[in-house]
Write a protein that holds these residues in place. Structure first.
Motif, PDB file in Angstrom:
ATOM      1  N   LYS A   1       0.867  -1.095  -0.130  1.00  0.00           N
ATOM      2  CA  LYS A   1      -0.146  -0.024   0.041  1.00  0.00           C
ATOM      3  C   LYS A   1       0.813   1.239  -0.074  1.00  0.00           C
ATOM      4  N   LYS A   2       1.785   1.126   0.794  1.00  0.00           N
ATOM      5  CA  LYS A   2       2.862   2.199   0.854  1.00  0.00           C
ATOM      6  C   LYS A   2       3.459   2.829  -0.696  1.00  0.00           C
ATOM      7  N   SER A   3       3.744   1.605  -1.217  1.00  0.00           N
ATOM      8  CA  SER A   3       4.523   1.701  -2.538  1.00  0.00           C
ATOM      9  C   SER A   3       3.215   2.071  -3.555  1.00  0.00           C
ATOM     10  N   ILE A   4       2.150   1.743  -3.635  1.00  0.00           N
ATOM     11  CA  ILE A   4       1.248   2.151  -4.378  1.00  0.00           C
ATOM     12  C   ILE A   4       0.991   3.638  -4.181  1.00  0.00           C
ATOM     13  N   PHE A   5       0.808   4.078  -2.642  1.00  0.00           N
ATOM     14  CA  PHE A   5       0.757   5.551  -2.547  1.00  0.00           C
ATOM     15  C   PHE A   5       1.599   6.310  -3.210  1.00  0.00           C
ATOM     16  N   GLU A   6       3.056   5.817  -2.802  1.00  0.00           N
ATOM     17  CA  GLU A   6       4.142   6.653  -3.526  1.00  0.00           C
ATOM     18  C   GLU A   6       4.130   6.849  -4.980  1.00  0.00           C
ATOM     19  N   ILE A   7       3.883   5.641  -5.781  1.00  0.00           N
ATOM     20  CA  ILE A   7       4.026   5.885  -7.107  1.00  0.00           C
ATOM     21  C   ILE A   7       2.756   6.650  -7.788  1.00  0.00           C
ATOM     22  N   VAL A   8       1.691   6.902  -6.858  1.00  0.00           N
ATOM     23  CA  VAL A   8       0.387   7.882  -7.552  1.00  0.00           C
ATOM     24  C   VAL A   8       1.043   9.037  -7.378  1.00  0.00           C
ATOM     25  N   ARG A   9       1.853   9.470  -6.273  1.00  0.00           N
ATOM     26  CA  ARG A   9       2.167  10.769  -6.015  1.00  0.00           C
ATOM     27  C   ARG A   9       3.484  10.932  -7.094  1.00  0.00           C
ATOM     28  N   PHE A  10       4.187  10.092  -7.447  1.00  0.00           N
ATOM     29  CA  PHE A  10       5.219  10.334  -8.409  1.00  0.00           C
ATOM     30  C   PHE A  10       4.619  10.563  -9.605  1.00  0.00           C
ATOM     31  N   SER A  11       3.523   9.410 -10.149  1.00  0.00           N
ATOM     32  CA  SER A  11       2.947   9.949 -11.615  1.00  0.00           C
ATOM     33  C   SER A  11       2.400  11.335 -11.668  1.00  0.00           C
ATOM     34  N   LYS A  12       1.485  11.787 -10.496  1.00  0.00           N
ATOM     35  CA  LYS A  12       1.245  13.278 -10.653  1.00  0.00           C
ATOM     36  C   LYS A  12       2.433  13.967 -10.630  1.00  0.00           C
ATOM     37  N   GLU A  13       3.428  14.198 -10.014  1.00  0.00           N
ATOM     38  CA  GLU A  13       4.557  14.846 -10.176  1.00  0.00           C
ATOM     39  C   GLU A  13       5.151  14.984 -11.670  1.00  0.00           C
ATOM     40  N   LEU A  14       5.195  13.713 -12.364  1.00  0.00           N
ATOM     41  CA  LEU A  14       5.755  13.701 -13.697  1.00  0.00           C
ATOM     42  C   LEU A  14       4.744  14.630 -14.580  1.00  0.00           C
ATOM     43  N   LEU A  15       3.516  14.366 -14.272  1.00  0.00           N
ATOM     44  CA  LEU A  15       2.284  15.042 -15.301  1.00  0.00           C
ATOM     45  C   LEU A  15       2.559  16.454 -15.753  1.00  0.00           C
ATOM     46  N   PHE A  16       3.086  17.349 -14.597  1.00  0.00           N
ATOM     47  CA  PHE A  16       3.161  18.473 -15.091  1.00  0.00           C
ATOM     48  C   PHE A  16       4.529  18.815 -15.916  1.00  0.00           C
ATOM     49  N   SER A  17       5.557  18.297 -15.764  1.00  0.00           N
ATOM     50  CA  SER A  17       6.751  18.223 -16.726  1.00  0.00           C
ATOM     51  C   SER A  17       6.423  17.675 -17.715  1.00  0.00           C
ATOM     52  N   ARG A  18       5.637  16.650 -18.108  1.00  0.00           N
ATOM     53  CA  ARG A  18       5.366  15.976 -19.389  1.00  0.00           C
ATOM     54  C   ARG A  18       4.481  16.872 -20.071  1.00  0.00           C
ATOM     55  N   ILE A  19       3.508  17.556 -19.384  1.00  0.00           N
ATOM     56  CA  ILE A  19       2.690  18.600 -20.252  1.00  0.00           C
ATOM     57  C   ILE A  19       3.523  19.655 -20.689  1.00  0.00           C
ATOM     58  N   LEU A  20       4.531  20.233 -19.862  1.00  0.00           N
ATOM     59  CA  LEU A  20       5.274  21.382 -20.351  1.00  0.00           C
ATOM     60  C   LEU A  20       6.202  21.029 -21.822  1.00  0.00           C
ATOM     61  N   ASN A  21       6.695  19.789 -21.363  1.00  0.00           N
ATOM     62  CA  ASN A  21       7.492  19.334 -22.744  1.00  0.00           C
ATOM     63  C   ASN A  21       6.530  18.869 -24.036  1.00  0.00           C
ATOM     64  N   ARG A  22       5.605  18.401 -23.770  1.00  0.00           N
ATOM     65  CA  ARG A  22       4.481  18.279 -24.874  1.00  0.00           C
ATOM     66  C   ARG A  22       4.201  19.633 -25.526  1.00  0.00           C
ATOM     67  N   GLU A  23       3.831  20.418 -24.723  1.00  0.00           N
ATOM     68  CA  GLU A  23       3.358  21.842 -25.243  1.00  0.00           C
ATOM     69  C   GLU A  23       4.470  22.655 -26.056  1.00  0.00           C
ATOM     70  N   SER A  24       5.758  22.556 -25.436  1.00  0.00           N
ATOM     71  CA  SER A  24       7.073  23.063 -26.065  1.00  0.00           C
ATOM     72  C   SER A  24       7.210  22.580 -27.626  1.00  0.00           C
ATOM     73  N   LEU A  25       7.069  21.017 -27.673  1.00  0.00           N
ATOM     74  CA  LEU A  25       7.287  20.475 -28.745  1.00  0.00           C
ATOM     75  C   LEU A  25       6.210  20.975 -29.854  1.00  0.00           C
ATOM     76  N   ARG A  26       4.932  21.077 -29.369  1.00  0.00           N
ATOM     77  CA  ARG A  26       3.822  21.658 -30.240  1.00  0.00           C
ATOM     78  C   ARG A  26       4.128  22.832 -30.687  1.00  0.00           C
ATOM     79  N   PHE A  27       4.581  23.801 -29.795  1.00  0.00           N
ATOM     80  CA  PHE A  27       4.517  25.134 -29.937  1.00  0.00           C
ATOM     81  C   PHE A  27       5.567  25.281 -31.275  1.00  0.00           C
TER      82      PHE A  27
END
Length: 650
Positions: free
Chosen positions: A348-374
C-alpha cells in the motif's frame, strides 16, 4: 551515405571580383590582368594537383590559353555590374584514387561544355599536410565563362542560369548529373558502400545539424589581430587589387607589372564597386562568436545527438510518451486495488508513492509536450508566410537549428529518465503483487470495432485485387450469351402466331413431358442442315425402328415431374402455409365508403362557426367535388366606372 556538395558561385564586377585573379588562384599560376594592369602571382600555391581547360570543338585555339581566355572575358564585359564568370565547386570522394578523381572531374566539365557551350577552366586541389586541413578535403574548381564560345571567340550570354524560374531548375539538374557521375565512378571502383546523395539532411530524414563553411572571411575574423603572411621573397603580401575574396585565401598576391594603366572609366568603376561592396558583420551574424567557434558548437551538438538512435528525436519522444501513458493506466488499476483490496502495508505504501510520483511527472510531461507543439506550429506558420510572400519554403537559420536541437535533446533526456524510473517503479510493484495469487493484474486490450460499411469496402477492394490477378485467358468474356438464349440460333423454333396456342404450349413444355398426341414443330432441312445428318437408303429402316421404340418407351414410362417428392423442409413450409390466416382483400368501393363515413363523423364534431354553408340541391356533383361555390350567391362589391377616354371630364 556520404554527402559531397556541388555548390555554384558567381563572380560579379559589382562585388569587385576579377575573372583573371580567380583563374590564377585556382590554377596556381601567374596571370596578368590587362584591364587593371596587375599581375597575380600564385605559382607558389600548394595543393594544386592538376589544371586544364576544356572548350567546345569549334572554339579557336586562343581560348585554350588561360591568360588569353580570361583577359578576353574581362574585355567583353563593359557594365560595372557584369557577371564575368561562374564556378562550380565539387567535393570529390576521397575513397577514389587520384586518377579516378581527375577522370570524374573531367567528365563533369565535359557535360558543362556540352550543356552550355562554354569554356571550363578546371583545377583539382588536395589537402595540404600541416595546414590544419581535413585530409579528406579533395575538391575541384570548375571556373567557366558566362558567354558561349563560338568559332570567332566569345558569343552571347548564357542567361538560363540567371533566370528566376529556370535558374533553380538548372542548378538542381547540375547537382543531379554530379550525383549520377560520382555514384557511377564509385561503383566502377568497387566502392559499393559509398554513395552520394544531393539532398539535404532534412530531405533525407537525418536528424543532424549541417556544418557550415568557415571561409576566408571567417578565418580573417578569428585572426584579426594577427599579422599578414609573407611570401617566399620575404615581402609582406599586399591586398589583391582585384578585390576578389580568393586573394585572401592564397599564399600571396601579385606584383604590379609593366602593363599600361587602366582606363579612367575603369578606375571610376572600381571606386563605385568598392563603395557598393557589402561588408559582412560576422560577429553580429554569429551572435558574438567567431565562425570557427560556431562550427565547434555544431560539432558538439551533433556529438550529443549521436548518443541517441538515428530515429528523429520527436518520434523517440512520442514513443516514450506512449509508454508512459500505458504506465498511467496501470497506476490507475493500482489505485483500485488500494481502495478495494486488503493488501500488506508495504504494498500500500508503494502504491501511494507511485501515485504521487505519477502526479509529479504529469506537470513536466505537459510542459515538454506543449513546447514541442509550439515549435511545430511556429515552424508551420513561418512556412506559410514564406510561401505566401515569396513562393518558396522557409529555410531555418543555423542558430535556430542549434537551439531547436538543444531543446529536443534536453526534452529527450528528461523524458527518457522519467520513463526509466516510472517503469522500474511499476515493475517493482508488479513483482510484489505477483506473490498474492488472489490478485491478477491483466491489461485490458481494446478490440478494434469494424463497421459493416468498412467490412463491405474491404471485401470489395480485396475482390478487385484478386480479380486483377486473374490471367486474361481465365477471365470471362464481356459478351456472354444468356442462359435463356439457345446455343445454336439456327435451331430456334419459328415465331409463334397468335392463333396457334397449342404450338406455343408445346414449345414451352420440355420434350420429356409431352403427350403422345402432341406434335412437335417440324424443322425444314435448311434450318437443321448444320447439325442433322439425313439417313441413307440402307439406314432409313433402322432409323424408323429406333424412333418407334423411343416413342413407345416414352409413352410407357413418362418422365417424373420435378419437385413432387416431399421433404421435411418442404413439409414445414406447406404446414406453415396451411396454418396461415386467409388473406384480406379490399376493393376500391370499400375504401370510398370508409372515407365518406370518416369524413361525416369529423364534420359532425366540427364547431358550427367553422362549417361552410351547404350546397344547394341543384348544384351539380362535379361542382361540389371541385369546391366551386355558386357564383350567383356571391355578392360583388360595386366598383366605380372608369372612362378610359382621355377627353372625358366628370
Amino acid at each position: 551515405m556520404a554527402i559531397y556538395h556541388c555548390s555554384l558561385r558567381v563572380f560579379s564586377r559589382a562585388d569587385g571580383h576579377s575573372a583573371v585573379a580567380a583563374a590564377a588562384y585556382r590554377a596556381g599560376a601567374v596571370l596578368h590582368d590587362e584591364r587593371r594592369g596587375h599581375t597575380h602571382r600564385y605559382h607558389n600555391r600548394k595543393g594544386v594537383v592538376a589544371s586544364f581547360i576544356i572548350t567546345p570543338p569549334q572554339a579557336p585555339e586562343i581560348t585554350r590559353n588561360r591568360v588569353s581566355l580570361w583577359n578576353a572575358v574581362e574585355a567583353a564585359e563593359t557594365r560595372k555590374n557584369s557577371r564575368v564568370a561562374r564556378e562550380i565547386i565539387l567535393a570529390l570522394p576521397h575513397e577514389l584514387p587520384a586518377p579516378a578523381r581527375e577522370a570524374l572531374t573531367r567528365d563533369m566539365a565535359l557535360w558543362l561544355v556540352e550543356r552550355y557551350n562554354v569554356a571550363v577552366d578546371t583545377s583539382l586541389h588536395s589537402p595540404v599536410a600541416g595546414d590544419g586541413h581535413d585530409p579528406r578535403n579533395h575538391h575541384a574548381h570548375l571556373l567557366f565563362t558566362t558567354r558561349e564560345i563560338t568559332k570567332d571567340g566569345l558569343g552571347k550570354k548564357t542567361r538560363i542560369l540567371d533566370d528566376r524560374e529556370q535558374g533553380p531548375q538548372e542548378v538542381e539538374l547540375i547537382r543531379t548529373i554530379w550525383e549520377t557521375l560520382a555514384n557511377d565512378a564509385l561503383e566502377q571502383a568497387g566502392l559499393t558502400h559509398a554513395k552520394i546523395d544531393r539532398r539535404t539532411l532534412d530531405d533525407q530524414g537525418i536528424d543532424r545539424i549541417p556544418q557550415i563553411h568557415i571561409g576566408p572571411e571567417g578565418k580573417a575574423a578569428k585572426e584579426k589581430t594577427s599579422k599578414d603572411d609573407e611570401d617566399d621573397d620575404g615581402k609582406k603580401d599586399e591586398e589583391d587589387e582585384s578585390g576578389d575574396s580568393d586573394g585572401k585565401r592564397g599564399s600571396g598576391s601579385g606584383d604590379k607589372g609593366p602593363a599600361t594603366a587602366a582606363p579612367p572609366h575603369d578606375e571610376t568603376a572600381e571606386k563605385e564597386a568598392a563603395s557598393q561592396k557589402r561588408e559582412v558583420d560576422y560577429k553580429t551574424i554569429d551572435q558574438g562568436k567567431t565562425r570557427a567557434e560556431l562550427v565547434e558548437d555544431i560539432k558538439q551538438v551533433n556529438t550529443e545527438r549521436s548518443k541517441w538512435p538515428a530515429l528523429p528525436l520527436t518520434e523517440q519522444i512520442r514513443i516514450l510518451e506512449k509508454e508512459m501513458v500505458r504506465l498511467d493506466h496501470r497506476v490507475r488499476q493500482f489505485e483500485n486495488l488500494y481502495a478495494k483490496t486488503s493488501l500488506p502495508a508495504v504494498i500500500k505504501k508503494s502504491i501511494f508513492e507511485i501515485v504521487r510520483f505519477s502526479k509529479e511527472l504529469l506537470f513536466s510531461r505537459i510542459l515538454n509536450r506543449e513546447s514541442l507543439r509550439f515549435t511545430d506550429r511556429e515552424s508551420q506558420a513561418r512556412n506559410v508566410r514564406q510561401n505566401f510572400r515569396y513562393g518558396r519554403s522557409y529555410r531555418t537559420g543555423i542558430h535556430e537549428q542549434i537551439q531547436t536541437m538543444k531543446t529536443r535533446l534536453k526534452i529527450m533526456e528528461e523524458t527518457h529518465e522519467q520513463c526509466r524510473k516510472y517503469k522500474s517503479f511499476v515493475d517493482k510493484i508488479d513483482k510484489a503483487l505477483a506473490g498474492h495469487p488472489a490478485i491478477k493484474f491483466t491489461e485490458i486490450v481494446k478490440l478494434k470495432t469494424i463497421t459493416d460499411q468498412e467490412s463491405s469496402i474491404k471485401i470489395k477492394l480485396k475482390a478487385e485485387l484478386l480479380r486483377e490477378g486473374i490471367p486474361e485467358i481465365f477471365k470471362p468474356s464481356k459478351e456472354q450469351p444468356r442462359i435463356t438464349e439457345p446455343i445454336n440460333s439456327q435451331a430456334t423454333a419459328p415465331p409463334l402466331k397468335a392463333q396457334e396456342p397449342a404450338e406455343r404450349t408445346a414449345s414451352i413444355i420440355p420434350t420429356a413431358s409431352l403427350r403422345a398426341d402432341t406434335e412437335k414443330p417440324a424443322l425444314t432441312s435448311a434450318e437443321r442442315s448444320d447439325w442433322h445428318i439425313p439417313a441413307s437408303e440402307k439406314t432409313r429402316a433402322f432409323q424408323v425402328q429406333v424412333e418407334r421404340e423411343l416413342e413407345n418407351s416414352r409413352l410407357q414410362n413418362p418422365a417424373p415431374q420435378p419437385y413432387k417428392e416431399s421433404s421435411p423442409l418442404q413439409n414445414a413450409f406447406s404446414s406453415a402455409s396451411q396454418n396461415r390466416p386467409p388473406e384480406k382483400f379490399t376493393t376500391n368501393e370499400d375504401v370510398v365508403n370508409k372515407t365518406t363515413a370518416t369524413a361525416a363523423i369529423i364534420r359532425e364534431k366540427m364547431p358550427p362557426k367553422f362549417k361552410a354553408e351547404p350546397y344547394p340541391e341543384e348544384t351539380p356533383q362535379a361542382v361540389r367535388i371541385s369546391g366551386l361555390f355558386n357564383l350567383s350567391a356571391i355578392k360583388t362589391e360595386e366598383k366605380p366606372i372608369i372612362n378610359k377616354k382621355p377627353d372625358y371630364r366628370p
